[in-house]
Design a protein around this motif. Sequence first.
Motif, short mmCIF file in Angstrom:
data_model
loop_
_atom_site.label_atom_id
_atom_site.label_comp_id
_atom_site.label_asym_id
_atom_site.label_seq_id
_atom_site.Cartn_x
_atom_site.Cartn_y
_atom_site.Cartn_z
N PHE A 31 4.72 4.87 -5.07
CA PHE A 31 5.05 6.24 -4.96
C PHE A 31 4.68 7.44 -3.91
O PHE A 31 3.78 7.50 -3.45
CB PHE A 31 5.18 7.27 -5.98
CG PHE A 31 6.06 5.73 -6.93
CD1 PHE A 31 7.31 6.00 -7.01
CD2 PHE A 31 5.31 5.86 -7.80
CE1 PHE A 31 7.97 5.74 -8.00
CE2 PHE A 31 6.05 4.90 -8.87
CZ PHE A 31 7.73 4.84 -9.15
N GLU A 32 4.98 7.64 -2.74
CA GLU A 32 5.55 7.38 -1.57
C GLU A 32 5.18 9.71 -1.93
O GLU A 32 4.22 10.23 -1.43
CB GLU A 32 6.30 7.62 -0.49
CG GLU A 32 5.97 8.34 0.89
CD GLU A 32 7.19 7.71 1.70
OE1 GLU A 32 7.29 8.38 3.53
OE2 GLU A 32 8.72 6.63 1.99
N VAL A 33 5.51 10.33 -2.90
CA VAL A 33 5.53 11.20 -3.38
C VAL A 33 4.49 11.67 -4.39
O VAL A 33 4.37 10.23 -5.35
CB VAL A 33 6.51 12.17 -3.91
CG1 VAL A 33 7.11 12.11 -2.19
CG2 VAL A 33 7.04 11.46 -4.81
N ASP A 34 4.07 12.46 -4.67
CA ASP A 34 3.42 13.08 -6.16
C ASP A 34 3.96 13.83 -7.62
O ASP A 34 5.15 13.53 -6.42
CB ASP A 34 2.23 12.94 -5.83
CG ASP A 34 1.95 14.53 -4.52
OD1 ASP A 34 3.01 15.42 -5.40
OD2 ASP A 34 1.08 15.02 -4.59
N GLY A 35 3.08 13.57 -7.95
CA GLY A 35 3.96 14.67 -9.31
C GLY A 35 4.09 16.14 -8.91
O GLY A 35 4.96 16.36 -9.32
N PRO A 87 -1.89 10.78 -1.19
CA PRO A 87 -2.44 9.64 -0.50
C PRO A 87 -2.71 7.96 -0.49
O PRO A 87 -3.10 7.52 0.48
CB PRO A 87 -3.49 10.98 -0.38
CG PRO A 87 -3.59 11.28 -1.72
CD PRO A 87 -2.70 11.30 -2.36
N HIS A 88 -2.63 7.49 -1.93
CA HIS A 88 -2.77 6.75 -1.94
C HIS A 88 -1.37 5.56 -1.75
O HIS A 88 -1.56 3.96 -1.96
CB HIS A 88 -2.78 6.65 -3.57
CG HIS A 88 -4.31 7.20 -3.86
ND1 HIS A 88 -5.70 7.65 -3.33
CD2 HIS A 88 -4.44 7.89 -4.21
CE1 HIS A 88 -6.13 8.10 -3.10
NE2 HIS A 88 -6.07 8.83 -4.17
N TYR A 89 -0.25 6.03 -1.45
CA TYR A 89 0.46 5.89 -1.80
C TYR A 89 0.55 4.12 -0.48
O TYR A 89 -0.08 3.96 0.93
CB TYR A 89 1.78 6.51 -0.75
CG TYR A 89 3.17 5.36 -0.25
CD1 TYR A 89 3.73 4.80 -0.76
CD2 TYR A 89 3.53 4.91 0.92
CE1 TYR A 89 5.15 4.38 -0.89
CE2 TYR A 89 4.06 4.03 1.86
CZ TYR A 89 5.46 3.43 0.71
OH TYR A 89 6.58 3.83 1.31
N VAL A 90 1.34 2.69 -0.59
CA VAL A 90 0.98 1.49 -0.50
C VAL A 90 2.10 1.44 -0.45
O VAL A 90 2.34 1.03 -1.26
CB VAL A 90 -0.32 0.64 -0.86
CG1 VAL A 90 0.58 -0.72 -0.29
CG2 VAL A 90 -1.70 1.44 -0.32
N ARG A 91 3.16 0.83 0.82
CA ARG A 91 4.37 -0.09 0.89
C ARG A 91 4.06 -1.43 -0.62
O ARG A 91 3.50 -2.01 -0.22
CB ARG A 91 4.45 -0.41 1.84
CG ARG A 91 6.06 -0.99 1.70
CD ARG A 91 6.44 -1.33 3.27
NE ARG A 91 7.16 0.03 4.46
CZ ARG A 91 8.54 1.09 4.61
NH1 ARG A 91 8.60 0.40 3.46
NH2 ARG A 91 8.16 2.10 5.11
N TYR A 92 5.14 -0.84 -1.04
CA TYR A 92 4.95 -1.95 -2.18
C TYR A 92 6.66 -2.86 -2.50
O TYR A 92 7.41 -2.32 -2.06
CB TYR A 92 5.47 -0.88 -3.69
CG TYR A 92 4.94 -2.36 -5.23
CD1 TYR A 92 4.16 -2.95 -5.25
CD2 TYR A 92 6.24 -3.19 -5.76
CE1 TYR A 92 3.40 -3.36 -6.30
CE2 TYR A 92 5.87 -3.36 -6.93
CZ TYR A 92 4.28 -3.96 -7.19
OH TYR A 92 4.09 -4.80 -8.52
N ALA A 93 6.21 -4.29 -1.99
CA ALA A 93 7.49 -5.32 -1.22
C ALA A 93 8.33 -5.11 -2.50
O ALA A 93 9.23 -5.62 -2.67
CB ALA A 93 7.00 -5.55 -1.13
N GLY A 94 7.60 -5.39 -3.61
CA GLY A 94 8.19 -5.92 -5.24
C GLY A 94 9.18 -4.82 -5.80
O GLY A 94 8.89 -3.73 -5.40
#
Length: 156
Positions: A31-35, A87-94
């Motif tokens: 997720f690009e955003v956090d809680g 800060p840990h966002y990684v584009r997720y392909a699935g």
Amino acid sequence: MAHVCRQEAAPILAQWADCVWQMMRQFPTAFEVDGRFLLELVEMAHVCRFGTFLFNSESERRRAGVHKRTVSIWSHLLSHPELYRNPHYVRYAGVVFPETSIRRLAIWEALFFRDCTSLPPPVDLCPCYELNHHAEHAAQRALHAEAQLAALRADL
């Protein structure tokens, strides 16, 4: 307009945000955003500062002229994306498929106990915090390795 919010505040937005938050716990990098983004969204929807969630539909909002007297919550949230960026966002392909076992669910204390002053501040044991620790540790090891490499080069 404030009376509309207090009289007809539906829990659906908080329920949706809780579902997303549960998925964020299981997939902390997806997720690009956090809680904090979700929490701000729920909080601001209930204080009626923004017209985005007033009334039951866009049609009702238009009829009431909400757009003339309020601004969109999205303009508020997106005006400072750095405040809510994961800060840990990684584009997720699935597609993420969360585990729905009751054992995997947690109470989102920051949302559901936010008005409870008798409790200590919530401590979230989300995997994101573990990722932060690992990232900091990896950065320290990388700095140490670079220093060792520089020392070896100097010896040559």
